[in-house]
Design a protein around this motif. Structure first.
Motif, short mmCIF file in Angstrom:
data_model
loop_
_atom_site.label_atom_id
_atom_site.label_comp_id
_atom_site.label_asym_id
_atom_site.label_seq_id
_atom_site.Cartn_x
_atom_site.Cartn_y
_atom_site.Cartn_z
N PHE A 192 9.14 -8.11 -1.86
CA PHE A 192 9.42 -7.88 -3.20
C PHE A 192 10.57 -7.61 -2.53
CE2 PHE A 192 6.20 -9.55 -6.00
CZ PHE A 192 6.84 -10.65 -6.36
N GLY A 193 10.76 -6.92 -1.14
CA GLY A 193 12.67 -6.73 -1.05
C GLY A 193 12.70 -4.93 -0.36
N THR A 194 11.34 -4.46 -0.31
CA THR A 194 11.47 -3.26 0.20
C THR A 194 11.44 -2.82 1.04
OG1 THR A 194 10.27 -1.93 -1.40
CG2 THR A 194 9.99 -0.42 0.00
N ALA A 195 12.67 -2.52 2.26
CA ALA A 195 13.00 -2.87 3.45
C ALA A 195 11.72 -1.85 4.00
CB ALA A 195 14.23 -2.29 3.89
N PRO A 196 10.87 -1.81 5.35
CA PRO A 196 11.68 -3.30 5.91
C PRO A 196 10.99 -4.23 5.87
CG PRO A 196 10.02 -1.73 7.51
CD PRO A 196 10.45 -1.04 6.23
N PRO A 197 11.41 -5.38 5.57
CA PRO A 197 11.20 -6.45 5.71
C PRO A 197 9.66 -6.73 6.04
CG PRO A 197 13.00 -6.94 6.91
CD PRO A 197 13.09 -6.23 7.01
N GLY A 198 9.16 -7.24 4.99
CA GLY A 198 7.20 -7.67 4.98
C GLY A 198 6.51 -6.47 4.21
N PHE A 199 6.86 -5.42 4.04
CA PHE A 199 6.53 -4.49 3.98
C PHE A 199 5.53 -4.97 2.11
CE2 PHE A 199 6.20 -0.89 0.70
CZ PHE A 199 5.04 -0.30 1.63
N GLU A 200 4.43 -4.40 2.22
CA GLU A 200 3.89 -4.98 0.78
C GLU A 200 3.98 -3.90 0.42
OE1 GLU A 200 0.13 -7.21 3.58
OE2 GLU A 200 0.05 -5.25 2.27
N ASP A 201 4.64 -4.57 -0.56
CA ASP A 201 5.32 -2.77 -2.43
C ASP A 201 4.69 -4.00 -3.58
OD1 ASP A 201 6.76 -5.73 -3.32
OD2 ASP A 201 8.70 -4.62 -2.33
N PHE A 202 3.88 -4.46 -3.63
CA PHE A 202 2.95 -4.93 -4.90
C PHE A 202 2.20 -5.90 -5.07
CE2 PHE A 202 2.60 -7.93 -8.06
CZ PHE A 202 3.12 -7.39 -9.69
N ALA A 203 1.35 -5.96 -5.86
CA ALA A 203 -0.31 -6.52 -5.54
C ALA A 203 -0.77 -6.20 -7.32
CB ALA A 203 -1.21 -5.70 -4.72
N GLU A 204 -1.85 -7.53 -7.40
CA GLU A 204 -2.27 -7.71 -8.81
C GLU A 204 -3.40 -8.05 -8.12
OE1 GLU A 204 0.57 -8.72 -12.74
OE2 GLU A 204 -0.04 -9.94 -11.16
N ILE A 205 -4.83 -7.83 -8.29
CA ILE A 205 -6.16 -8.26 -8.20
C ILE A 205 -7.01 -8.41 -9.65
CG2 ILE A 205 -8.42 -7.28 -7.16
CD1 ILE A 205 -6.72 -5.00 -5.94
N THR A 206 -7.49 -9.27 -9.54
CA THR A 206 -8.87 -9.50 -10.88
C THR A 206 -10.10 -9.40 -10.32
OG1 THR A 206 -7.36 -10.61 -12.50
CG2 THR A 206 -9.47 -11.48 -12.75
N LEU A 207 -11.25 -8.57 -10.71
CA LEU A 207 -12.22 -8.95 -9.93
C LEU A 207 -13.40 -9.66 -11.64
CD1 LEU A 207 -13.10 -5.53 -8.52
CD2 LEU A 207 -11.79 -7.77 -7.47
N ARG A 208 -14.18 -9.95 -11.29
CA ARG A 208 -15.39 -10.12 -11.96
C ARG A 208 -17.42 -9.60 -12.11
NH1 ARG A 208 -13.87 -15.51 -11.76
NH2 ARG A 208 -15.43 -15.88 -11.40
N SER A 209 -17.39 -8.81 -12.84
CA SER A 209 -18.71 -8.91 -12.09
C SER A 209 -19.86 -9.00 -13.72
CB SER A 209 -19.67 -7.59 -13.06
OG SER A 209 -19.27 -7.23 -14.27
N ALA A 210 -20.87 -9.58 -13.66
CA ALA A 210 -21.40 -10.85 -14.22
C ALA A 210 -21.80 -10.19 -15.71
CB ALA A 210 -23.34 -10.20 -13.82
#
Length: 336
Positions: A205-223
């Motif tokens: 989302f714009g953190t230099a340098p271009p392409g730097f991964e600055d955010f993530a969300e994960i959803t996991l499921r067990s049984a």
């Protein structure tokens, strides 16, 4: 007393790992001065002035050294761990222990081949408060767990970061790096060795340098339960800590909130736990509680007692983090 060497002084986490092991009774026999970041080496020598500098080959070939602590550039950790294990050393490695599926397969093969311990110093293991929350969950006080939510914001601290920090090939991506903590945490609370990936998202989302991964969300499921995790590098400089990490558990009989880093009401330190069940709401501060991880690791080095036997779950957490990283939907920032 077990003796260890610090190799790969490329990340400041080497300070905490070394201090934890020394407090648990280990002896640091030497450190390898080779580094990609001289500031880390300077900080290590300031904190541990009595630990001598020695070449990497000498440390690995020394039969009196029982294990090594690795905080090298992440893409180099697997190869160094494998070399150390084949030299007869156990390994404690900073996260992430691997950056590719091929590296993970090679580490698994080396563990099977050598019988050595390979342990990644994950937040679940090195946090007394997470261990306390896990004990509450397993006690049944919350009933059956149905949901976990984890927030893991981090401060970028750009001025302290070496060049490799911004190279995705070097650190393995945001989910593989800081997301590994959250994934391992979910597996432990769900008491499973694997989970289904319901969703994974990565943003640049714009953190230099271009392409730097600055955010993530994960959803996991067990049984039996779900887990939602958010990671980012957006902690504002105005916060009094590097991040306001939180853990929320929802059970059929109660809830738990863990404020890992700070309490906004002003109680000092971190590790603030709030538990609500049918009878009451209670507060439990864990900031001064000892962490068992370092002692358990040293005991396993001494007697091979299997306290690190969750390696199977560790491998699964690493594998799941790599899959989330590879399969994630990528946000492209909207530009005006």
């Amino acid at each position: 007393m077990p003796r260890f060497a610090a190799i790969g002084l490329d990340h400041r986490h080497v300070y905490d790992l070394t201090a934890g092991l020394l407090a648990a009774g280990a002896v640091c026999a030497g450190h390898d001065p080779e580094t990609s970041d001289p500031r880390v080496l300077t900080g290590f020598r300031k904190r541990f002035p009595d630990v001598p500098a020695m070449g990497r080959d000498r440390l690995l070939d020394d039969p009196s050294i029982d294990f090594v602590v690795l905080c090298s550039v992440p893409r180099d950790r697997a190869a160094m761990a494998i070399r150390a294990m084949r030299c007869g050393k156990d390994v404690m490695v900073d996260k992430p222990g691997v950056t590719t599926p091929d590296q993970l397969a090679a580490v698994e093969a080396a563990v099977a081949e050598t019988g050595r311990i390979w342990s990644v110093a994950l937040g679940r293991l090195t946090s007394a408060s997470v261990q306390a929350a896990l004990a509450v969950a397993r006690s049944g006080e919350l009933g059956r767990l149905v949901s976990l939510t984890s927030l893991a914001p981090h401060r970028l601290n750009r001025a302290l970061r070496p060049a490799w920090f911004f190279d995705r090939a070097a650190y393995g991506g945001i989910i593989n790096d800081i997301g590994l903590h959250s994934i391992d945490q979910f597996l432990a609370f769900a008491d499973v060795s694997d989970a289904t990936i319901a969703a994974a998202t990565i943003g640049c989302f714009g953190t230099a340098p271009p392409g730097f991964e600055d955010f993530a969300e994960i959803t996991l499921r067990s049984a039996a339960m779900t887990g939602s995790m958010r990671l980012d590098w957006f902690t504002p400089d105005g916060l009094a800590d590097w991040g306001d990490g939180r853990l929320f558990l929802v059970g059929t009989e109660g809830t738990l909130e863990l404020r890992k880093n700070l309490d906004l009401l002003g109680r000092p330190g971190g590790d603030h736990m709030f538990i609500t069940c049918k009878q009451r709401t209670r507060y439990d501060g864990r900031a001064d509680r000892p962490v068992a991880y370092y002692r358990d690791f040293l005991d396993d080095v001494r007697d091979r007692g299997g306290r690190m036997a969750e390696a199977g779950r560790l491998f699964s957490a690493c594998r799941l983090a790599l899959r989330c990283q590879a399969e994630a939907y990528r946000f492209v920032p909207v530009t005006s």
